[in-house]
Design an enzyme around this catalytic site. Structure first.
Site, PDB file in Angstrom:
ATOM      1  CE  LYS A 147      -3.272   2.808   2.754  1.00  0.00           C
ATOM      2  NZ  LYS A 147      -3.744   3.263   3.994  1.00  0.00           N
ATOM      3  CG  ASP A 162     -22.777  29.329 -19.316  1.00  0.00           C
ATOM      4  OD1 ASP A 162     -23.283  28.454 -18.777  1.00  0.00           O
ATOM      5  OD2 ASP A 162     -21.765  30.001 -19.022  1.00  0.00           O
TER       6      ASP A 162
END
Ligand code: NAP
Length: 509
Positions: free
Chosen positions: A155, A344
């Site tokens: 890990k 937009d």
């Protein structure tokens, strides 16, 4: 499932409660939602973590999920001040290996235990290494050193200070292929991409907190987000990737809307927030098909502040609307190129068109910033009679000249208009909630009031407007409308706007 061997792709919930009873309750809760549970023994402040293991070893208390036991010293990200000898003593005393699936032992401890020749069941050991300040360059070397120990799983968790650090984590997962299983992730907001995509790229597990506030490391999403929002179990290396680039992006509702839409249409894809500082290197390394270093199926991006202009030089095509607005809010990956759009205008105008005939109507646009520009463009395409009301006429005049509108001082607004559109933040939560840009009585003869603000959903302006009998339109309509158009550009599909609306609307109050 045999509980002493882990399946390959898991969401693991760390239990981080400091008190024994709460700890056990959290273990129970985690069992319901996680694929594996990490017992963070170092978080138990007033008790011996071995008591937890003893409790969970009793057959009637046994947890039906794989368990990982961790006892981490503070300097390596844990919660306890532990001397090296305390840590060795803990694992020497530990006699319940059968009760857990894995023990997480830090690299320094692993190397020491190997030298001492203690009888450790190494097939149950995750060898871990953490760096809380950066993501170093030499992760392959580090992995190889860790893989040479007898531990079964490796890990490595590092701090991502920029989105570019995620690249090194993905390269590490690639490097580990065919060798020892790896858990690799980058911490911090910039590292979220690794936490969401790690499983789909071959990492063994990813961590999700039980709830907000119980994270064991920064940037850790909740297990619910990993499972239900990002759907990490369903993702593969071929899944389509979408996302939003900006800074900040943590507040953005786009991941909620787009992930809900992808899920509703059962599309094999995910939408991620990318907190990007340096747009040039992000586009080069992650986005442009000709230069990207990450082998992933990126299909499109939303672009927000401050990158709406900065992305333009990287695009192979920019559509007319985006050119006129001078801002790109959507990138579509097409073949070997990047195409830029601005949604937009359509997002703002479509809901307005549905409520009123704009052609020839008198429209008062309040404000002269970015959204006013998109609105003025849409209004001029529809031949509306526009007046821009602003506090500073010098700023409003160039906009008015470009779109053949008039200007007037905001203070002079008296309501002789059919439609009012608020394009300022006046009335917005966290800015000036409760205030309105115009007096209530000036709205009496107005037909429709449109407020682009969406938090709160009903602003003081909209409340006043309703009170005097105007029809009203709130900012969520534009928010959902511009996102739906992005979705259509990326996928060619009509977006499920009702689903998108529901998820943002439930978040806006
Ligand atoms: P912007 O580019 O910063 O423009 C803001 C405009 O408001 C500027 O003209 C500014 O004038 C004016 N203004 C700010 N405070 C004022 C005050 N106290 N009195 C008078 N004028 C004031 O911002 P924007 O991107 O256009 O966004 C404006 C609002 O629209 C935001 O609140 C945002 O929530 C909303 N919005 C909604 C959506 C949606 O999807 N619904 C999309 C975009 C924006 P100065 O230049 O003089 O400062």
């Amino acid at each position: 499932m045999a509980f002493n061997t882990l399946p390959t792709t898991l969401i693991c919930v760390p239990v981080t409660e400091p008190l024994f009873d709460n700890f056990l309750r959290a273990v129970e809760d985690a069992t319901l939602v996680a694929d594996a549970v990490e017992l963070r023994g170092d978080y138990l402040t007033e008790d011996d973590p071995l008591r937890v293991i003893k409790f969970l070893s009793v057959p009637k208390n046994k947890i039906q999920k794989p368990l990982i036991l961790t006892y981490r010293p503070r300097e390596q990200g844990g919660q306890r001040d532990l001397k090296f000898n305390d840590r060795i003593g803990f694992w020497r005393r530990f006699g319940a290996w059968n009760a857990i699936t894995y023990a997480d032992l830090e690299l320094d401890l692993v190397e020491h235990l190997v030298k001492t020749g203690l009888p450790i069941p190494w097939e149950r050991v995750i060898c871990s290494w953490h760096n809380f300040s950066e993501t170093p360059d030499d992760l392959f070397e580090l992995y190889d050193r860790m893989a040479r120990t007898p531990a079964a799983v490796i890990k490595i968790a590092t701090q991502a200070n920029r989105i570019g650090d995620c690249l090194r984590i993905f390269e590490l997962i690639e490097h580990a292929k065919g060798k020892k299983p790896v858990i690799a992730l980058a911490m911090g907001l910039s590292g979220l991409t690794t936490r969401v995509l790690a499983l789909s790229r071959g990492a063994m597990l990813t961590f999700g907190s039980l709830k907000r506030g119980s994270e064991s490391a920064s940037g850790q999403p909740t297990v619910t987000e990993l499972r239900d929002l990002y759907r990490v179990h369903q993702l593969s290396r071929d899944s389509e990737i979408f996302g939003i680039i900006g800074k900040p992006v943590g507040h953005s509702r786009s991941p909620l809307m787009h992930n809900a839409a992808l899920k509703a249409l059962n599309r094999d894809g995910v939408y991620l927030p990318f907190e990007v500082d340096d747009v040039d290197s992000f586009v080069r390394d992650f986005v442009h098909p000709k230069t990207k270093k990450l082998d992933w199926n990126l299909r499109g991006l939303s672009v927000t502040i401050p990158h709406k202009l900065a992305v333009i030089p990287h695009l192979d095509y920019v559509d007319e609307t985006a050119k006129t607005i001078g801002a790109v809010n959507t990138i579509v990956v097409k073949g070997e190129g990047l195409h830029g759009y601005n949604t937009d205008v359509i997002g703002a105008m479509k809901p307005l068109d549905e409520m009123v005939e704009v052609k020839g109507a008198r429209v008062a646009v309040i404000g002269a910033g970015g959204s006013a520009r998109a609105i003025c463009h849409g209004l001029s395409q529809r031949d509306a009679d526009v007046t821009i009301y602003a506090r500073d006429l010098k700023k409003a005049q160039p906009l008015a000249d470009e779109f053949k509108a008039r200007t007037a001082l905001l203070d002079s607004f008296e309501g002789e208009t059919d439609v009012v559109i608020n394009c300022t933040p006046i009335g917005m939560r966290g800015h000036s909630e409760g205030q309105s840009p115009v007096k209530a009585e000036s709205l009496e003869s107005v037909s429709l009031v449109y407020d682009l603000i969406y938090t709160p959903e009903e602003t003081a302006l909209l409340r006043d407007a309703k009170h005097v009998g105007c029809r009203t339109l709130g900012g969520l309509a534009m928010l959902v409308g511009q996102a739906a158009e992005q979705f259509r550009l990326w996928t060619g599909l009509e977006a499920p706007m009702d689903v998108m609306w529901r998820v943002v609307s439930s978040k806006s109050e």
